[in-house]
Design an enzyme around this catalytic site. Structure first.
Site, PDB file in Angstrom:
ATOM      1  N   SER A 153     -20.217  44.300 -38.198  1.00  0.00           N
ATOM      2  CA  SER A 153     -20.511  45.820 -38.293  1.00  0.00           C
ATOM      3  C   SER A 153     -21.113  46.144 -37.035  1.00  0.00           C
ATOM      4  CB  SER A 153     -21.435  46.018 -39.568  1.00  0.00           C
ATOM      5  OG  SER A 153     -21.298  47.359 -39.833  1.00  0.00           O
ATOM      6  N   HIS A 171     -16.416  46.415 -47.088  1.00  0.00           N
ATOM      7  CA  HIS A 171     -17.249  46.178 -45.841  1.00  0.00           C
ATOM      8  C   HIS A 171     -18.033  44.767 -46.072  1.00  0.00           C
ATOM      9  CE1 HIS A 171     -18.984  47.440 -41.927  1.00  0.00           C
ATOM     10  NE2 HIS A 171     -20.166  47.055 -42.411  1.00  0.00           N
ATOM     11  N   ASP A 194     -12.550  49.318 -46.705  1.00  0.00           N
ATOM     12  CA  ASP A 194     -13.764  49.588 -46.206  1.00  0.00           C
ATOM     13  C   ASP A 194     -13.601  50.973 -45.508  1.00  0.00           C
ATOM     14  OD1 ASP A 194     -15.912  49.686 -44.179  1.00  0.00           O
ATOM     15  OD2 ASP A 194     -15.582  47.430 -43.350  1.00  0.00           O
TER      16      ASP A 194
END
Length: 340
Positions: A179, A312, A282
């Site tokens: 991320s 995610h 996601d």
């Protein structure tokens, strides 16, 4: 465990303060400007440490009091006198959290690093970085760079940390990020270029971008139409950017949007191989896919993997699922193919 007040208003006021922003229950920004961070992680899961991997913490930036956590398999086939070919590759894992939360010491991060070290048979380096809103971008990117410069210092030191240098192959380094960490990994790839000449004798062989946290002022289809109940929903994405961006900047900032109006031309950048991974559900999917597609069209060595239906961070939230196991094998293959 007590909360940590990062900053606060010194003067008393008759108006009660209230929460302006909150992130995952561990970061609270108040109306009086105070910032309170909980010492409790938002992912309170047991650490699965069976002793097969050794680990320790090291300070890599004394000025900002930043540490990294080193991991290595407990059973070492090589000895201090063995050749570099029998040593372990080095695999950086830079945690996520929207540039606002997260830590190398959070149990979900530690569990994933333990597994990476064990299954990849690698030395894993998991650095912390300064967090927003106390430290806004580009501080986190600079801290990521300092973390790899620390590795170079170890490689050339006359008094290195032998816990690391006896088993680590400085010629086989991989930089991964989850991320926000994936964003940092991308920006390091741009800065260092193919072969990472400024890190010599350290050589980066490839990058693994796990659901990289990219943005832009124009919403993608997956951002606009993604479910509101998604693990990383649009409200939280917007909040992370609002807290981490420099005042007055937008999500077209060059460190946020790889293809923004002020971003460098990635077509001219000579990249090491990059593996891009994202979940099909996601909200960041379209940005990751577009990133991989454009770079591949420009002749870069890009592999794009999408896990249908996955959210995610699926690989650390549910690390024992079939998808997480498949991903581990994909990463293992990427490391092996680019270690030759």
């Amino acid at each position: 465990m007590s909360d940590i007040i990062a900053s606060s208003s010194a003067s008393a006021t008759t108006t009660p303060r209230y929460v302006v922003d909150e992130c995952r229950g561990v970061l609270h920004v108040y109306s009086d400007g105070s910032i309170v961070r909980s010492s409790r992680p938002s992912f309170d899961v047991p650490v699965r440490d069976d002793g097969s991997v050794l680990w320790k913490d090291v300070v890599f930036d004394a000025i900002n009091n930043l540490q990294l956590r080193l991991y290595k398999p407990a059973v070492v086939a090589s000895s201090p006198s063995s050749t570099s070919g029998s040593k372990f590759p080095i695999f950086y894992y830079i945690h996520g959290g929207g540039f606002c939360i997260g830590s190398r010491a959070w149990p979900n991060c530690q569990n994933y690093c333990l597994r990476l070290a064990s299954e990849l048979r690698a030395v894993v380096v998991s650095p912390d970085y300064r967090l927003a809103p106390e430290s806004k971008l580009p501080d986190a990117i600079e801290d990521g760079f300092m973390a790899v410069k620390w590795l170079q210092a170890q490689a050339v030191s006359e008094e290195p940390d032998t816990w690391l240098t006896d088993v680590a192959d400085f010629g086989r380094v991989f930089i991964s990020g989850d991320s926000a960490g994936g964003n940092i990994a991308h920006n390091l790839a741009v800065r260092l270029g193919a072969g990472s000449p400024e890190l010599a004798p350290v050589q980066v062989r490839g990058y693994v971008l796990l659901a990289p946290f990219f943005g832009g002022t124009i919403r993608t289809k997956s951002e606009a139409e993604g479910p509101k109940e998604a693990f990383l929903n649009w409200e939280l994405i917007d909040r992370f950017w609002r807290l981490s961006l420099p005042i007055g900047d937008t999500t077209d900032h060059p460190l946020v949007n790889p293809f923004g109006p002020s971003s460098c031309n990635l077509e001219t950048v000579d990249f090491d191989p990059i593996l891009v991974v994202v979940g099909g559900s996601d909200l960041l999917k379209d940005r990751a896919e577009d990133y991989a597609r454009r770079l591949k069209l420009w002749g870069k060595k890009i592999t794009y993997i999408e896990f249908e239906g996955k959210q995610h961070g699926f690989f650390t939230i549910d690390p024992n699922t079939e998808a997480a196991n498949v991903l581990m094998q994909i990463i293992k293959q990427f490391v092996a193919e680019n270690s030759i």
